[in-house]
Design a protein around this motif. Sequence first.
Motif, mmCIF file in Angstrom:
data_model
loop_
_atom_site.group_PDB
_atom_site.id
_atom_site.type_symbol
_atom_site.label_atom_id
_atom_site.label_comp_id
_atom_site.label_asym_id
_atom_site.label_seq_id
_atom_site.Cartn_x
_atom_site.Cartn_y
_atom_site.Cartn_z
ATOM 1 N N ASP B 17 0.855 -1.195 0.000
ATOM 2 C CA ASP B 17 0.000 0.000 0.000
ATOM 3 C C ASP B 17 0.887 1.240 0.000
ATOM 4 O O ASP B 17 1.014 1.943 0.973
ATOM 5 C CB ASP B 17 -0.957 -0.013 1.190
ATOM 6 C CG ASP B 17 -0.262 -0.358 2.482
ATOM 7 O OD1 ASP B 17 -0.873 -0.236 3.535
ATOM 8 O OD2 ASP B 17 0.929 -0.755 2.443
ATOM 9 N N ASN B 21 0.752 4.922 -5.409
ATOM 10 C CA ASN B 21 -0.085 4.085 -6.255
ATOM 11 C C ASN B 21 0.750 3.211 -7.189
ATOM 12 O O ASN B 21 0.312 2.858 -8.270
ATOM 13 C CB ASN B 21 -1.040 4.954 -7.072
ATOM 14 C CG ASN B 21 -2.266 4.165 -7.473
ATOM 15 O OD1 ASN B 21 -2.516 3.108 -6.911
ATOM 16 N ND2 ASN B 21 -3.009 4.667 -8.446
ATOM 17 N N GLN B 45 2.631 1.550 -12.888
ATOM 18 C CA GLN B 45 1.551 2.518 -12.663
ATOM 19 C C GLN B 45 0.392 2.000 -13.482
ATOM 20 O O GLN B 45 0.423 2.072 -14.696
ATOM 21 C CB GLN B 45 1.948 3.901 -13.173
ATOM 22 C CG GLN B 45 3.076 4.545 -12.438
ATOM 23 C CD GLN B 45 2.585 5.379 -11.277
ATOM 24 O OE1 GLN B 45 1.454 5.208 -10.846
ATOM 25 N NE2 GLN B 45 3.435 6.220 -10.761
ATOM 26 N N GLN B 46 -0.616 1.521 -12.835
ATOM 27 C CA GLN B 46 -1.701 0.793 -13.521
ATOM 28 C C GLN B 46 -1.075 -0.356 -14.319
ATOM 29 O O GLN B 46 -0.428 -1.196 -13.752
ATOM 30 C CB GLN B 46 -2.505 1.719 -14.439
ATOM 31 C CG GLN B 46 -2.851 3.067 -13.862
ATOM 32 C CD GLN B 46 -3.740 2.973 -12.647
ATOM 33 O OE1 GLN B 46 -4.403 1.970 -12.433
ATOM 34 N NE2 GLN B 46 -3.761 4.001 -11.806
#
Lengths: 169, 412, 268
Positions: B17, B21, B45-46
């Motif tokens: 976490d 992100n 990232q994504q």
Amino acid sequence: MAQHKINYTQNGGLPVALTSIDKIVNWGRSNSIWALTYGLACCGIEMMASGASRYDFDRFGTIFRASPRQADVMIVAGTLTKKHAEFIKRLYDQMAEPKWVISMGSCANTGGMFNTYATVQGVDRIIPVDLYLPGCAPRPETLQYGVMLLQKKIRANKASRAQTDKRLM
Amino acid sequence: MQIKNRLTPFFENITFDREDNEMILNFGPQHPSAHGQLRLMLHLQQEMIVKAHPDIGYLHRGMEKMAENMIYNEFMPTTDRMDYIASSSNNYGFALAVEKLIGLEVPRRAKVIRMMLLEINRLMSHIFWLATTALDIGAMTVFLFAFREREYLMDIIEGYCGARLTHAAIRIGGVPLDIQDSFIAQLKSFLDKLPANIKDYEDLLDTNRIWLMRMEEVGAISKEMALSWGCTGPMLRASGVAWDIRKEEPYELYDEVEFKVPYSDKGDNFARYKVFMQEMRESAKILYQTIDMYKECVKNNQTELMAHAPKYVSAPKIDIMTQNYSLMQHFVLVTQGMRPPVGEVYVATESPKGELGFYINSQGGPYPYRLKVRAPSFWHAGVLTDLLPGHYIPDVVSIIGTTNIVFGEVDR
Amino acid sequence: MRAYKPKDNVQAKAYYTDRFYVSPQVPKSHVESDEVFARDLEAIKAKFDVLDAYIQVGQMVVFINPSDNYKVLELLRDELEYTQLSEMSAIDWLADRGGFEIFYQMLSMNKRKRLRIKMFINKGEAVNSVEKLFRSADWSEREMFDMFGIEANGHPFMKRILMPYDWQGHPLLKTYPLQGDEFAAWYEVDKIYGKEARDIIGPELRDSAKVDRYDSERFARLGHEVPKGTKITGNEPKVVQNYQEEGGVFMVKKFDKKDSVVIDDPQR
């Protein structure tokens, strides 16, 4: 009311065969040995060749799986180095019981020609091994023969009982 | 039942976490499409990779250390296990380096046989590359087709040296054997069918929508990046530098054969795929010419296969068995090893993967004082650090595929 | 009397060398014999100290001061068209000269020339990283650190690359034995099972020629196999290994040689 009589126990009746649980379970186990792709070095290429067109491993019911959760046998094909050693143990632990290990090639058996600081001298120092295949690199025929011997070994075991612990230590 | 061990969960020290992100994905070291034992730590990232950290060394077997403890001829089978897709090209790189060091000239017939072996190995390596890359991207048919052709080549090689994968087919000073009788017939029948086979692969792939989506404009390497990272071979040629050592610094008889150096200025996966396919055709062309050269050697009665240098190379078997001095020389060369002159040499050859160089520092002893292998795949794995950021996860597989790295060579 | 073994170099040694043997040298020629190299050397000499320079096996070798390495490589790349750093590594000379020799193998594609820059550093010294000039030095310098313990100043990530991060020792040093030290021998056992498992798993078998026919734990005589751990008497009966049981296998067709076809030409 049945107009004809069926002899269930004979061939040509209904597709019914009588056998013991042991045999049917072991038949299933031994003819669908799914292997974890564990190509580490040169032997991994021969392992691929035995899965490819000429040698066609699918005939034996051996399909290579990329996930340890779906695999029954781990074919350790190639040199195991000290840096990699912990990962083979992790993946072996993740495989579901019953599980078997084939050590393919001299490097996996004993360290082979790489008698150096960086090579594990045989995978049996890390995980229990069922079958050792000699050769550097073993031909695909050797691997096929090895799998057939493993099938024989599986058939010789009792299926009803839980597998006896294979203990390295 | 599991045996107790002390291995802790792997990601205990990575915080999931995170505030930015960012997710960290571990890829390998045992991943079916990693072409061996590559481990990648990918920061995501994504779905987009923002940082890649390749971790190698999972197949490090200490070959350079072994070389320091072995006589020169003893090291030859070890070189097989470096680039195990094309073993003979490693044998050849090492043999050429030692020959340059001691100043040997190899007889013509041996040179022709060596060139045949090298080009067969190049074909084997490229076909294997095509098979595995196509399999990684999902084209199972190409894998099966390509392996069928590769087995034919392996039959030919097996007839020559007895091994399918680890050939050890080249000696310092020449080749140990003449080619077998069926060699040329088998090779010719293979080569005659090869264009049709290559066309089969291309028909399956060239207009395939999935293949194009995953290949075109993915993994583009600029010319500057390729030069700076030390990329060689097809990786460099696909980025717009038509540099082929066979052409520019010819060794053996490559200056006598005619072939083109295919290159592209796109630098993406598709360009590399095209370069590989075109190189197969050029290899076939070279092989046709070597067959003619071999026939000429037979006609001119050039039967010598090993260089005549009693200080470094054993005499032919017939001499060893009949002449006392040859036997003594052979005994010394086998038990003590040859002693090359004091000096150092760096020789580069064009292996299927790129520039394969051997740096040998000899201090006059039977063991090399230092032997450094310049393996092309080492830098082709390194380039992933700069290449992967900006791509998506599925692209990783196709990029690793087209870089054509072999881990025996990366880690040595 | 025990044979003397030098501690500073534990690599294999020639067991016999003729007392009067003088090893020949690989011929070196003057740099002036090659125009291109002569001009390159002039350009280097104009700005930096050159300790020695010659041509060996078609490649120029230039010895420079270790502090100049970044500048020299920059000059080579930007002005002399040596656009690729093919290879770099070190040679261990600790026993003879107390330091390391480091070489940079350069390639100029426009001139079709290869050149080797060499320099000597003392033990414990670090080199300047050339990673900013050539990205390929990123991994080579890490490998050099891993194998020799030579650090590169200014490198962004100076960690081991081939050996595990928790490894001890630098394998390519001449003082490091080929088969590893105590730490290397027990590395995987210590890591996976812990030190207490050492006694159970036992030491590595490093003698590749060792075969003990009375040891049924590790060896099996072909055709005379016995279960693991059985005591060998020497009168083991012959065992024929078949891949199928005698009576056939449930629902599996038995292989019959008469029904099979042998293909003579695999490329049919």
